[in-house]
Design a protein around this motif. Structure first.
Motif, PDB file in Angstrom:
ATOM      1  N   UNK A  57     -50.765  10.874 -47.906  1.00  0.00           N
ATOM      2  CA  UNK A  57     -51.722  11.957 -48.135  1.00  0.00           C
ATOM      3  C   UNK A  57     -52.412  12.253 -46.808  1.00  0.00           C
ATOM      4  N   UNK A  59     -55.406  13.772 -44.927  1.00  0.00           N
ATOM      5  CA  UNK A  59     -56.777  14.245 -45.149  1.00  0.00           C
ATOM      6  C   UNK A  59     -57.249  14.952 -43.889  1.00  0.00           C
ATOM      7  N   UNK A 149     -57.616  17.715 -35.007  1.00  0.00           N
ATOM      8  CA  UNK A 149     -56.646  16.815 -34.374  1.00  0.00           C
ATOM      9  C   UNK A 149     -55.303  17.533 -34.232  1.00  0.00           C
TER      10      UNK A 149
ATOM     11  N   UNK B  42     -46.818   8.609 -35.165  1.00  0.00           N
ATOM     12  CA  UNK B  42     -47.649   7.766 -34.319  1.00  0.00           C
ATOM     13  C   UNK B  42     -49.062   8.334 -34.324  1.00  0.00           C
ATOM     14  N   UNK B  43     -50.022   7.513 -34.691  1.00  0.00           N
ATOM     15  CA  UNK B  43     -51.404   8.012 -34.679  1.00  0.00           C
ATOM     16  C   UNK B  43     -52.385   6.930 -34.268  1.00  0.00           C
ATOM     17  N   UNK B  44     -53.510   7.408 -33.734  1.00  0.00           N
ATOM     18  CA  UNK B  44     -54.530   6.465 -33.292  1.00  0.00           C
ATOM     19  C   UNK B  44     -55.370   6.015 -34.481  1.00  0.00           C
ATOM     20  N   UNK B  45     -56.203   5.001 -34.234  1.00  0.00           N
ATOM     21  CA  UNK B  45     -57.091   4.492 -35.276  1.00  0.00           C
ATOM     22  C   UNK B  45     -58.085   5.591 -35.705  1.00  0.00           C
ATOM     23  N   UNK B  46     -58.286   5.689 -37.000  1.00  0.00           N
ATOM     24  CA  UNK B  46     -59.170   6.744 -37.525  1.00  0.00           C
ATOM     25  C   UNK B  46     -60.361   6.098 -38.227  1.00  0.00           C
ATOM     26  N   UNK B  60     -62.213  11.339 -48.649  1.00  0.00           N
ATOM     27  CA  UNK B  60     -62.318  10.766 -47.306  1.00  0.00           C
ATOM     28  C   UNK B  60     -63.037  11.762 -46.425  1.00  0.00           C
ATOM     29  N   UNK B  63     -63.857  13.144 -39.206  1.00  0.00           N
ATOM     30  CA  UNK B  63     -63.666  14.252 -38.257  1.00  0.00           C
ATOM     31  C   UNK B  63     -62.215  14.296 -37.800  1.00  0.00           C
ATOM     32  N   UNK B  64     -61.519  13.186 -38.009  1.00  0.00           N
ATOM     33  CA  UNK B  64     -60.126  13.101 -37.567  1.00  0.00           C
ATOM     34  C   UNK B  64     -59.181  13.311 -38.747  1.00  0.00           C
ATOM     35  N   UNK B  65     -57.942  13.570 -38.379  1.00  0.00           N
ATOM     36  CA  UNK B  65     -56.894  13.680 -39.390  1.00  0.00           C
ATOM     37  C   UNK B  65     -56.549  12.270 -39.872  1.00  0.00           C
ATOM     38  N   UNK B  66     -56.750  12.022 -41.155  1.00  0.00           N
ATOM     39  CA  UNK B  66     -56.513  10.674 -41.680  1.00  0.00           C
ATOM     40  C   UNK B  66     -55.280  10.671 -42.576  1.00  0.00           C
ATOM     41  N   UNK B  67     -54.575   9.559 -42.564  1.00  0.00           N
ATOM     42  CA  UNK B  67     -53.402   9.406 -43.433  1.00  0.00           C
ATOM     43  C   UNK B  67     -53.646   8.231 -44.365  1.00  0.00           C
ATOM     44  N   UNK B  68     -53.500   8.505 -45.630  1.00  0.00           N
ATOM     45  CA  UNK B  68     -53.673   7.456 -46.642  1.00  0.00           C
ATOM     46  C   UNK B  68     -52.454   7.442 -47.560  1.00  0.00           C
ATOM     47  N   UNK B  69     -52.234   6.336 -48.242  1.00  0.00           N
ATOM     48  CA  UNK B  69     -51.131   6.350 -49.218  1.00  0.00           C
ATOM     49  C   UNK B  69     -51.447   7.343 -50.329  1.00  0.00           C
ATOM     50  N   UNK B 199     -50.225   0.721 -43.837  1.00  0.00           N
ATOM     51  CA  UNK B 199     -51.543   1.325 -43.587  1.00  0.00           C
ATOM     52  C   UNK B 199     -52.610   0.288 -43.931  1.00  0.00           C
TER      53      UNK B 199
END
Lengths: 280, 211
Positions: A57, A59, A149, B42-46, B60, B63-69, B199
């Motif tokens: 997902x 976000x 981003x 590839x992504x940095x720590x969020x 969530x 300010x950053x683009x976050x990836x979650x399951x 993750x």
């Protein structure tokens, strides 16, 4: 005297309608891309992320100004050489075609100064094109889509770069892209020294770019030796600033090869122009 | 004998006990840090803030683009909330990080749902899920390892480690304008593109609102 020559040459460029074609083309092309992305951008993005989105997902806004700027740059950077060559390929041969080259060399400046003046004016025009492209790509995109981003599309996957880590990459990338376009400008000026008509150097420049691009793209071992030394191989080096970690060694190598090409092209142009029998 | 020591004989009762602990919290917020190791991404720590409201509203703020399951986060609590909607059976014991857990297989009553099987490793003493393995109809299996700390009494973890398979992407070179980039095929540092995605979500500074 040299600065006067550069100024005069830049005024000549500014006086030609074709010089504005590049700026107009960039404006229209960026406008079209931004319009299309505003309407259908999410479909474009989901084509890439669909596989990941089955399990993950995202976000936040993937479709933002930074991504748009990146998409625009990678779409247009292939076509910008034509817009540059259209002007720089005409700098010497255009004068020869109009019959003003003979008069130009009778002025109290050396031929080297004349050519370097034209080269510098061409370099300034190329810089203007890059700056306009940067303003349109980054400025207009951020204004329309907002900041965020950057999700970079590489052939081996996606790289997500945080917003605060993006601007310096764009500025550095524009610097290397400028160097690549300056190589094209120098090639077309060099070819321009060998021709007495405008079309020849412009078409030849594009033919060389197409030929080298095909050689670079063909994945056959016979071209492995020459591929790293073709300037077209390094024209996309600006993208490397958007990798994580940044491959500085590869970028430095690209910069050296592009500078070497500029040096060689300019030397050939100076050698030929200083010995050219100018009859018109 | 062992089951007596562990204190639970009925798997459904054990799952119900776990859910009761979770349900004692009406909503919570926590600072979150996400570390993702995903093939082809590839992504940095969020960092951000996680907001959860019963039964399954998860938000969530970052300010950053976050990836979650996509699955395995909030949907799990909702799934076990209705004990009449599933059948639970014990399938053994296993020690996880020094804690003896009971393995419970949970089968949903509705065979048409997205979640088709949940395997839970439950600490019967503290009534905490230590690990879950959730199998979905369309998106495969998600394994989650839970680490508890300050909010253990509410069943809220300090760390979650998701592990799942993701489908590889094929990005055309023309779309990336990456025509000349050739990766070194002998690069020993390159990670296996078929590895599972991992993750890690670390949660701290909880603000819990109880029912």
């Amino acid at each position: 005297m040299f600065l006067q020559a550069v100024y005069t040459e830049f005024i000549k460029i500014a006086a030609k309608p074709r010089s504005y074609l590049g700026l107009a083309a960039i404006t229209v092309l960026v406008g079209v891309i931004l319009f299309a992305m505003k309407i259908d951008g999410l479909t474009y993005i989901s084509f890439i992320t669909a596989g990941l989105e089955e399990s993950l997902l995202f976000e936040g806004d993937i479709l933002n100004g930074n991504l748009m700027a990146f998409i625009i740059l990678q779409m247009l950077i292939i076509h910008i050489p034509l817009l540059v060559a259209l002007v720089t390929g005409d700098l010497i041969s255009g004068e020869a075609a109009m019959g003003s080259l003979r008069m130009l060399v009778t002025r109290p400046v050396t031929r080297t100064q004349i050519l370097m003046g034209k080269f510098t004016a061409g370099a300034l025009y190329t810089l203007l094109i890059v700056l306009w492209l940067g303003f349109m790509a980054l400025g207009a995109s951020t204004w329309l889509f907002g900041p965020g981003d950057l999700m970079v599309l590489n052939s081996d996957g996606l790289v997500v770069l945080q917003q605060g880590d993006v601007l310096w990459r764009y500025l550095s990338g524009f610097g290397v892209a400028y160097l690549a376009l300056l190589t094209i400008a120098t090639l077309s000026i060099t070819l321009s020294c060998f021709s007495d008509n405008s079309i020849g150097p412009i078409v030849t420049t594009m033919a060389v770019i197409i030929l080298f691009t095909i050689i670079g793209t063909l994945d056959v071992p016979v071209f492995d030796v020459v591929r790293p030394y073709l300037f077209t191989t390094h024209m996309a080096a600006w993208r490397s600033f958007f990798e994580d970690p940044v491959p500085y060694d590869a970028i430095l190598q690209s910069v050296i090869i592009l500078l070497a090409h500029i040096g060689v092209f300019l030397s050939v142009a100076l050698y030929h122009f200083n010995r050219k029998d100018i009859l018109s | 004998m062992l089951t007596q020591v562990l204190g639970q004989d009925n798997p459904e009762q054990l799952v119900r006990g776990v859910y009761a602990k979770m349900r004692s919290v009406n909503s919570y917020e926590a600072d979150m840090r996400i570390d993702a190791d995903i093939p082809m991404l590839r992504m940095q720590q969020v960092e951000g803030r996680l907001v959860f409201k019963q039964p399954d509203k998860l938000q969530v703020k970052s300010k950053s683009l976050a990836v979650l399951p996509k699955q395995g986060f909030a949907d799990f609590a909702k799934f076990i909330s209705d004990t009449s909607a599933f059948t639970a059976v014990f399938s053994g014991e296993e020690k996880l990080g020094g804690v003896l857990t009971r393995m419970v297989q949970v089968l949903p009553g509705n065979s048409r749902g997205e979640l088709i099987l949940a395997k839970l490793w439950i600490d019967p003493v503290r009534k905490l899920v230590m690990r879950s393995e959730l199998t979905y109809r369309n998106s495969g299996t998600v394994m989650v390892d839970y680490t508890y700390g300050s909010q253990e009494k509410y069943g809220l973890p300090d760390k979650l480690r998701f592990s799942m398979d993701v489908r590889n992407m094929k990005i055309p070179k023309a779309m990336t304008a990456d025509l000349h980039q050739k990766k070194d095929k002998t690069d020993k540092d390159a990670k296996d593109p078929n590895r599972p995605a991992v993750i890690e979500v670390v949660l701290k500074n909880y603000k819990v609102i109880l029912n």
